[in-house]
Design a protein around this motif. Sequence first.
Motif, PDB file in Angstrom:
ATOM      1  N   GLU A 118      -4.263   0.283  -0.642  1.00  0.00           N
ATOM      2  CA  GLU A 118      -3.323   0.808   0.112  1.00  0.00           C
ATOM      3  C   GLU A 118      -2.896   2.287  -0.168  1.00  0.00           C
ATOM      4  OE1 GLU A 118      -1.410  -0.706  -3.184  1.00  0.00           O
ATOM      5  OE2 GLU A 118      -2.544  -1.772  -1.466  1.00  0.00           O
ATOM      6  N   GLU A 164      -5.071   5.159  11.398  1.00  0.00           N
ATOM      7  CA  GLU A 164      -4.525   3.652  10.887  1.00  0.00           C
ATOM      8  C   GLU A 164      -5.463   2.699  11.052  1.00  0.00           C
ATOM      9  OE1 GLU A 164       0.327   4.523  12.245  1.00  0.00           O
ATOM     10  OE2 GLU A 164      -0.583   2.509  12.254  1.00  0.00           O
ATOM     11  N   GLY A 213      -5.213  -1.089  10.651  1.00  0.00           N
ATOM     12  CA  GLY A 213      -4.401  -2.537  10.363  1.00  0.00           C
ATOM     13  C   GLY A 213      -3.074  -1.619   9.658  1.00  0.00           C
ATOM     14  N   ASP A 214      -2.658  -2.023   8.269  1.00  0.00           N
ATOM     15  CA  ASP A 214      -1.882  -1.641   7.575  1.00  0.00           C
ATOM     16  C   ASP A 214      -2.009  -0.623   6.743  1.00  0.00           C
ATOM     17  OD1 ASP A 214      -0.058  -3.675   8.408  1.00  0.00           O
ATOM     18  OD2 ASP A 214      -0.604  -4.983   6.669  1.00  0.00           O
ATOM     19  N   LEU A 215      -3.097  -0.088   6.866  1.00  0.00           N
ATOM     20  CA  LEU A 215      -3.607   0.949   5.908  1.00  0.00           C
ATOM     21  C   LEU A 215      -3.607   2.313   6.781  1.00  0.00           C
ATOM     22  CD1 LEU A 215      -5.005   2.006   3.177  1.00  0.00           C
ATOM     23  CD2 LEU A 215      -7.234   1.722   4.379  1.00  0.00           C
ATOM     24  N   ARG A 216      -2.822   3.362   5.832  1.00  0.00           N
ATOM     25  CA  ARG A 216      -2.647   4.673   6.857  1.00  0.00           C
ATOM     26  C   ARG A 216      -3.671   5.736   5.868  1.00  0.00           C
ATOM     27  NH1 ARG A 216       3.181   5.995   8.480  1.00  0.00           N
ATOM     28  NH2 ARG A 216       3.807   3.685   9.052  1.00  0.00           N
TER      29      ARG A 216
END
Length: 160
Positions: A29, A72, A74-77
Amino acid sequence: MTVAVASIHLPDEAATLACGHHLARAIHEKGVIYIEGDLGAGKTTLCRGILRGLGHRGAVKSPTFTLVEPYEMGDLRVYHIDLYRLSDPEELEYVGIDDYFSIDGLCLVEWPEKGVGYLPTDDLWIRLEVADKGRLLTWRSDSSLGEEMSRKLGGSKLNT
Ligand code: ADP
Ligand code: MG
């Protein structure tokens, strides 16, 4: 922590992309990857490989003019940063670069040497240079996360 510098020869663009794919497997992450090398060395290509490896399906534009391209998955930036056009590292304060680095995300930084003094320390340092018809990729890990990324890069030598 042992600091080892290793390198790998990438014979063509596909090898650079594959290398990015391998590297992406070590990315969870957050993290900071510095990518040095002259114009045309393959920095953006490597970032494209990383972004695709992380699941990005669309285009990957070079952030040369925008400084930052956010993604982006999913939850990953992921923030793809290119400091080539920066004339003074102090400018980074005015563009609010700290916001990107303070968010839990992955920062891929092309031309990090232009931001000296205003960037967080890296987990992984990469250098690309033209070698024969391909590229030589040299890397060093600077944290335990970088160590994990380094192992993936080492593994890519066997699989490409
Ligand atoms: P940079 O971001 O460092 O300026 P780019 O990623 O835009 O460089 O790549 C410049 C050119 O190098 C592109 O045409 C790309 O296809 C090519 N390239 C990338 N990796 C390799 C490689 N391993 N061997 C040969 N050409 C490559
Ligand atoms: Mg570039």
